[in-house]
Design a protein around this motif. Sequence first.
Motif, short mmCIF file in Angstrom:
data_model
loop_
_atom_site.label_atom_id
_atom_site.label_comp_id
_atom_site.label_asym_id
_atom_site.label_seq_id
_atom_site.Cartn_x
_atom_site.Cartn_y
_atom_site.Cartn_z
N ASN A 1 0.97 -1.36 -0.09
CA ASN A 1 -0.09 0.10 -0.14
C ASN A 1 0.79 1.35 0.29
O ASN A 1 0.22 2.39 0.16
CB ASN A 1 -0.90 0.18 1.20
CG ASN A 1 -1.90 -1.06 1.14
OD1 ASN A 1 -2.94 -1.20 0.55
ND2 ASN A 1 -1.72 -2.01 1.73
N GLU A 2 2.02 1.06 -0.16
CA GLU A 2 3.04 2.27 0.18
C GLU A 2 2.64 3.32 1.16
O GLU A 2 2.76 4.27 0.89
CB GLU A 2 3.07 2.95 -1.41
CG GLU A 2 3.44 2.18 -2.27
CD GLU A 2 3.53 3.00 -3.88
OE1 GLU A 2 2.92 4.06 -3.76
OE2 GLU A 2 3.90 2.55 -4.83
N ALA A 3 2.63 2.51 2.33
CA ALA A 3 2.08 3.48 3.60
C ALA A 3 3.37 3.67 4.23
O ALA A 3 4.28 3.52 3.90
CB ALA A 3 1.28 2.38 4.29
N GLU A 4 3.22 4.74 4.94
CA GLU A 4 4.27 5.58 5.81
C GLU A 4 4.23 5.26 7.22
O GLU A 4 5.16 5.57 7.85
CB GLU A 4 4.41 6.99 5.62
CG GLU A 4 4.58 7.42 4.01
CD GLU A 4 3.95 8.68 3.70
OE1 GLU A 4 4.44 9.79 4.04
OE2 GLU A 4 2.68 8.90 3.28
N LEU A 5 3.23 5.00 7.68
CA LEU A 5 2.80 4.85 9.09
C LEU A 5 1.95 3.61 9.51
O LEU A 5 1.14 3.23 8.77
CB LEU A 5 2.12 6.13 9.77
CG LEU A 5 1.76 6.17 10.92
CD1 LEU A 5 2.72 6.65 11.84
CD2 LEU A 5 0.50 7.44 11.00
N VAL A 6 2.55 3.09 10.62
CA VAL A 6 1.75 1.99 11.29
C VAL A 6 0.94 2.37 12.72
O VAL A 6 1.62 2.93 13.64
CB VAL A 6 2.66 0.59 11.59
CG1 VAL A 6 1.86 -0.40 12.15
CG2 VAL A 6 3.21 0.12 10.32
N ILE A 7 -0.30 2.35 12.53
CA ILE A 7 -1.05 2.52 13.76
C ILE A 7 -1.41 1.24 14.48
O ILE A 7 -2.33 0.72 13.91
CB ILE A 7 -2.23 3.49 13.67
CG1 ILE A 7 -1.79 4.63 12.87
CG2 ILE A 7 -2.95 3.76 14.69
CD1 ILE A 7 -2.71 5.51 12.43
N VAL A 8 -0.85 0.89 15.47
CA VAL A 8 -1.51 -0.09 16.47
C VAL A 8 -2.56 0.32 17.29
O VAL A 8 -2.17 1.10 18.23
CB VAL A 8 -0.31 -0.72 17.08
CG1 VAL A 8 -0.64 -1.94 18.09
CG2 VAL A 8 0.79 -1.29 16.21
N ASP A 9 -3.73 -0.24 17.28
CA ASP A 9 -4.75 0.26 17.83
C ASP A 9 -4.82 -0.52 19.39
O ASP A 9 -5.88 -1.26 19.66
CB ASP A 9 -6.30 -0.01 17.13
CG ASP A 9 -7.45 0.59 17.85
OD1 ASP A 9 -7.16 1.46 18.54
OD2 ASP A 9 -8.53 0.61 17.44
N GLY A 10 -4.01 -0.13 20.18
CA GLY A 10 -3.85 -1.03 21.20
C GLY A 10 -2.59 -0.21 22.06
O GLY A 10 -2.12 0.84 21.62
N SER A 11 -2.16 -0.81 23.29
CA SER A 11 -1.15 -0.15 24.01
C SER A 11 0.20 -0.95 23.80
O SER A 11 0.33 -2.09 23.61
CB SER A 11 -1.50 -0.34 25.49
OG SER A 11 -0.28 0.30 26.27
N LEU A 12 1.31 -0.15 23.37
CA LEU A 12 2.62 -0.42 23.23
C LEU A 12 3.53 -0.12 24.27
O LEU A 12 3.53 1.04 24.56
CB LEU A 12 3.11 -0.30 21.66
CG LEU A 12 2.41 -0.86 20.65
CD1 LEU A 12 3.11 -0.18 19.38
CD2 LEU A 12 2.64 -2.47 20.48
N SER A 13 4.48 -1.08 24.81
CA SER A 13 5.56 -0.44 25.65
C SER A 13 6.31 0.25 24.58
O SER A 13 6.53 0.03 23.35
CB SER A 13 6.09 -1.65 26.20
OG SER A 13 6.80 -2.41 25.61
N ALA A 14 7.37 0.95 25.28
CA ALA A 14 8.27 1.73 24.81
C ALA A 14 9.36 0.51 23.72
O ALA A 14 9.64 1.00 22.65
CB ALA A 14 9.29 2.43 25.62
N ILE A 15 9.54 -0.46 24.42
CA ILE A 15 10.51 -1.41 23.91
C ILE A 15 9.81 -2.04 22.64
O ILE A 15 10.55 -2.38 21.55
CB ILE A 15 11.09 -2.67 24.95
CG1 ILE A 15 11.70 -1.90 25.83
CG2 ILE A 15 11.49 -3.70 24.16
CD1 ILE A 15 12.94 -1.50 25.44
#
Length: 449
Positions: free
Chosen positions: A91-105
Amino acid sequence: MSTFEFGRDAGDLEGEVTRGARAIVVLPDIRQKGGGLGEDAETRLEEGQGLARAIGIEVVDAFVLPIRAVRPATLFGEGQVERIGVALAQNEAELVIVDGSLSAIQQRNLEEKLKHKVIDRTGLILEIFGERAATAEGRLQVELAHLDYQAGRLVRSWTHLERQRGGFGFLGGPGETQIEADRRMIRNRMARLRRELEQVRRTRGLHRDRRQRAPWPIIALVGYTNAGKSTLFNRLTGAGVMAEDLLFATLDPTMRAVRLPGVDKAILSDTVGFISDLPTQLVAAFRATLEEVTAADVIVHVRDISNPATAQQKAEVEEILADLGVIGEEGSAVPIIEAWNKWDLLAPDERAMRRDLIAHGVPELPVVPLSAVTGEGVADLLDRLSSLLTGGAQELELTVPLSDGQRLAWLHAHGEVLSEREVEDEAGMPSLRLKVRLSPKDLGRFTRI
């Protein structure tokens, strides 16, 4: 223009992602220990896409990834990370949005593997709030929440954060690392913001106390974001508050006067919309704003009754109201009316079914079906509010000196004067003996005049 600062790395991720960026939305459905989103997954995925569109991002792909065992390093399994990478490339995308909580690591590791920026739900909501905050108070609250979020993200192996600042003279030593200096600067800034917000809270409290002494009741609109609160607010008050089919279209609270049958004047308050998994940083930062709800005489819970997830949205709103202390174990300390908004969007058979539920008293709270867009049912809501605000009124006989024009005028403006006659008080001064009907709250206000 809103610019994402999350996910920046020293190597491949130097470019900025701005409004109009192409993104994919990934919803992690964690199914450990019998959990999971179940049938709500698609609704939640659509909400995640709505959040992205609210900040001007173009969503080019969105999908749910079931997780049976959370990977501490990346959250997702190796195969799922590869699938995200394929979707990015296709999709030639530039960004990933994770619809949840991610730790910094997890955020850092995903960025290293995908070579693209990654942000989570909390970061996305914070970015939306940062763009929408219009008042000085709103900007303070958003900055505090943003710094609180970023403080936990200063764990990355960025080269510019590893450098040390040496001291001066022979006793200088190696000094502190850049990351320690950044943490200290964030802590100092957060302390200053908290002091400023505490001043805002005190000022808001003084205004609230002044309104409590004033004769006007307060009605607070609450509800899930995009339920139609601002549209209803505009319908009732004639105000021009921003109202769009957009998540978090309005952020800062707004108050306007509104007239009700039998009530000379009331104050209507439009509050920030709620949402599932609202970041704890935002709940804490916006507590001063949400305290307006606790001071209300009546709460109108505006629900998007046409939304398939309306029951879940109601539960989310009630959970936040419980956190604020509005709803306790014995129920709400403040009367609550449910405004079933967007009634015009329901099919005729759905309307009939829901009217049958109302007739049989299935909802625990008073319910008013309405459409803030067409105006259908709005008059019924005003009548219901009026009966609540004037309910419990009692007839009293009061003696007021004729010279006390302020109290006499107040009784005529805010109570129902049934009769009056001239008398002399105990000191022989000319007075009026009035029979009036007052609500308990108005009686309390009258005694403080």
